[in-house]
Design a protein around this motif. Structure first.
Motif, PDB file in Angstrom:
ATOM      1  N   ASP A   1       1.034  -1.262   0.111  1.00 44.07           N
ATOM      2  CA  ASP A   1      -0.074  -0.267   0.308  1.00 44.07           C
ATOM      3  C   ASP A   1       1.214   1.630  -0.259  1.00 44.07           C
ATOM      4  O   ASP A   1       0.224   2.094   1.037  1.00 44.07           O
ATOM      5  N   SER A   2       1.738   1.497  -0.734  1.00 45.49           N
ATOM      6  CA  SER A   2       2.815   2.506  -0.429  1.00 45.49           C
ATOM      7  C   SER A   2       3.831   2.772   0.101  1.00 45.49           C
ATOM      8  O   SER A   2       2.911   3.643   0.422  1.00 45.49           O
ATOM      9  N   ALA A   3       4.289   1.698   0.846  1.00 38.68           N
ATOM     10  CA  ALA A   3       4.280   1.621   2.423  1.00 38.68           C
ATOM     11  C   ALA A   3       3.856   2.860   3.181  1.00 38.68           C
ATOM     12  O   ALA A   3       3.930   3.735   4.198  1.00 38.68           O
ATOM     13  N   ARG A   4       2.867   2.155   3.553  1.00 33.43           N
ATOM     14  CA  ARG A   4       1.474   3.274   4.548  1.00 33.43           C
ATOM     15  C   ARG A   4       2.527   3.092   6.017  1.00 33.43           C
ATOM     16  O   ARG A   4       2.260   4.268   6.418  1.00 33.43           O
ATOM     17  N   ILE A   5       2.285   1.667   6.458  1.00 33.50           N
ATOM     18  CA  ILE A   5       2.570   1.869   7.329  1.00 33.50           C
ATOM     19  C   ILE A   5       4.235   2.671   7.532  1.00 33.50           C
ATOM     20  O   ILE A   5       4.126   3.260   9.276  1.00 33.50           O
ATOM     21  N   LEU A   6       4.903   2.697   6.807  1.00 33.87           N
ATOM     22  CA  LEU A   6       6.291   3.957   7.282  1.00 33.87           C
ATOM     23  C   LEU A   6       6.477   5.169   6.978  1.00 33.87           C
ATOM     24  O   LEU A   6       6.237   6.081   8.049  1.00 33.87           O
ATOM     25  N   THR A   7       4.993   5.223   5.948  1.00 38.25           N
ATOM     26  CA  THR A   7       5.001   6.771   5.373  1.00 38.25           C
ATOM     27  C   THR A   7       3.933   7.702   6.781  1.00 38.25           C
ATOM     28  O   THR A   7       3.865   8.468   7.227  1.00 38.25           O
ATOM     29  N   SER A   8       3.486   6.593   6.956  1.00 42.68           N
ATOM     30  CA  SER A   8       2.164   6.900   8.282  1.00 42.68           C
ATOM     31  C   SER A   8       3.223   7.739   9.488  1.00 42.68           C
ATOM     32  O   SER A   8       2.214   8.466  10.618  1.00 42.68           O
ATOM     33  N   PHE A   9       3.990   6.947   9.951  1.00 45.38           N
ATOM     34  CA  PHE A   9       5.121   7.192  11.418  1.00 45.38           C
ATOM     35  C   PHE A   9       5.246   8.519  11.186  1.00 45.38           C
ATOM     36  O   PHE A   9       5.773   9.135  10.437  1.00 45.38           O
ATOM     37  N   LYS A  10       5.251   9.145  12.385  1.00 46.26           N
ATOM     38  CA  LYS A  10       5.446  10.599  13.419  1.00 46.26           C
ATOM     39  C   LYS A  10       6.459  10.687  14.109  1.00 46.26           C
ATOM     40  O   LYS A  10       6.222  11.042  15.201  1.00 46.26           O
ATOM     41  N   GLU A  11       7.216  10.707  14.222  1.00 43.12           N
ATOM     42  CA  GLU A  11       8.716  10.347  14.867  1.00 43.12           C
ATOM     43  C   GLU A  11       8.921  11.972  15.471  1.00 43.12           C
ATOM     44  O   GLU A  11       8.622  12.353  15.007  1.00 43.12           O
ATOM     45  N   SER A  12       8.589  11.455  16.984  1.00 44.33           N
ATOM     46  CA  SER A  12       9.256  12.463  18.531  1.00 44.33           C
ATOM     47  C   SER A  12      10.147  12.652  18.530  1.00 44.33           C
ATOM     48  O   SER A  12      11.033  13.348  18.865  1.00 44.33           O
ATOM     49  N   ARG A  13      11.290  11.700  18.335  1.00 38.84           N
ATOM     50  CA  ARG A  13      12.746  11.732  18.638  1.00 38.84           C
ATOM     51  C   ARG A  13      13.150  10.326  17.356  1.00 38.84           C
ATOM     52  O   ARG A  13      12.652   9.964  17.037  1.00 38.84           O
ATOM     53  N   PRO A  14      14.662  10.909  16.746  1.00 36.67           N
ATOM     54  CA  PRO A  14      15.861   9.778  15.841  1.00 36.67           C
ATOM     55  C   PRO A  14      15.150   8.307  16.233  1.00 36.67           C
ATOM     56  O   PRO A  14      14.639   7.602  15.400  1.00 36.67           O
ATOM     57  N   GLU A  15      15.715   7.908  17.389  1.00 39.54           N
ATOM     58  CA  GLU A  15      15.550   6.329  17.911  1.00 39.54           C
ATOM     59  C   GLU A  15      14.412   6.227  17.896  1.00 39.54           C
ATOM     60  O   GLU A  15      14.059   4.653  18.308  1.00 39.54           O
ATOM     61  N   ALA A  16      13.060   6.833  18.132  1.00 43.15           N
ATOM     62  CA  ALA A  16      12.229   6.026  18.170  1.00 43.15           C
ATOM     63  C   ALA A  16      11.418   5.172  16.622  1.00 43.15           C
ATOM     64  O   ALA A  16      10.453   4.612  17.098  1.00 43.15           O
ATOM     65  N   VAL A  17      12.410   5.478  15.467  1.00 41.37           N
ATOM     66  CA  VAL A  17      12.060   4.381  14.288  1.00 41.37           C
ATOM     67  C   VAL A  17      12.418   3.591  14.449  1.00 41.37           C
ATOM     68  O   VAL A  17      11.628   1.964  14.204  1.00 41.37           O
ATOM     69  N   PHE A  18      13.330   2.714  16.274  1.00 38.13           N
ATOM     70  CA  PHE A  18      13.828   1.538  16.283  1.00 38.13           C
ATOM     71  C   PHE A  18      12.247   0.698  16.648  1.00 38.13           C
ATOM     72  O   PHE A  18      12.314  -0.280  17.024  1.00 38.13           O
ATOM     73  N   GLY A  19      12.057   1.824  18.270  1.00 32.76           N
ATOM     74  CA  GLY A  19      10.775   0.570  18.610  1.00 32.76           C
ATOM     75  C   GLY A  19       9.873   0.935  17.172  1.00 32.76           C
ATOM     76  O   GLY A  19       9.040  -0.332  18.389  1.00 32.76           O
ATOM     77  N   TYR A  20       9.299   1.732  17.060  1.00 31.09           N
ATOM     78  CA  TYR A  20       8.291   1.605  15.718  1.00 31.09           C
ATOM     79  C   TYR A  20       8.516   0.868  15.175  1.00 31.09           C
ATOM     80  O   TYR A  20       7.451  -0.850  14.781  1.00 31.09           O
TER      81      TYR A  20
END
Length: 181
Positions: free
Chosen positions: A41-60
């Motif tokens: 779905d055009s990487a919807r899971i990844l593009t919908s993520f709004k990170e608050s901190r740079p390391e938050a993407v690892f947890g997500y």
């Protein structure tokens, strides 16, 4: 891929050890499934993520990968049980309840009559099937939505169920004089 592959593999390995054998082939299959779902779905899971901190993407990604790995095993487990096989509702009939008696049959017949009467629309056949799959076969809204020919999201299936259930309840209450006080 280079940066986050270890996070995805670790999550897949952890879930695989809980559900399966934990073999490297199994883990590779899970990781491939995770990548497919992340890119769907055009990487919807990844593009919908709004990170608050740079390391938050690892947890997500860890949480997403863990959930997708659990989904992989649930789907595989369902396939082993034969969930992919479908039969006509007329062939399957009702699921028998303990103490199955004439009153239950009469109630089901009345509900079927009301169901038929309130679903005389263009989508009536689909709506009747949704109702029967949910209430008689015990399928979830998600499982019903995934069936070919339904053409609704899980929320759409829930909406159909809510609408039909409400009108049937109101009709029964009206005929029995329950809600008139």
């Amino acid at each position: 891929m280079r940066r986050y592959h270890s996070v995805l593999t670790a999550a897949a390995s952890r879930v695989s050890n809980r559900w399966g054998q934990g073999s490297s082939d199994e883990i590779d299959d899970i990781v491939q499934e995770i990548y497919l779902r992340l890119c769907a779905d055009s990487a919807r899971i990844l593009t919908s993520f709004k990170e608050s901190r740079p390391e938050a993407v690892f947890g997500y990604l860890k949480v997403i990968a863990t959930n997708l790995a659990h989904d992989f095993f649930r789907k595989r487990s369902a396939a082993k049980r034969g969930a992919w096989r479908t039969a006509s509702l007329d062939e399957v009939g009702d699921v028998a309840a303990p103490g199955d008696d004439i009153e239950r049959h009469l109630t089901l017949a009345k509900i079927d009559e009301l169901l038929w009467g309130h679903t005389q629309t263009e989508s009536g056949a689909r709506d009747r099937n949704i109702f029967r799959l949910y209430y008689r076969q015990g399928m979830t809204a998600q499982a019903i939505a995934e069936l070919p020919g339904i053409g609704l999201s899980p929320k759409g299936v829930e909406g159909v169920l809510h609408r039909i259930t409400k009108v049937i309840r109101q009709t029964i209450e009206h005929t029995q004089g329950i809600g008139s006080e």
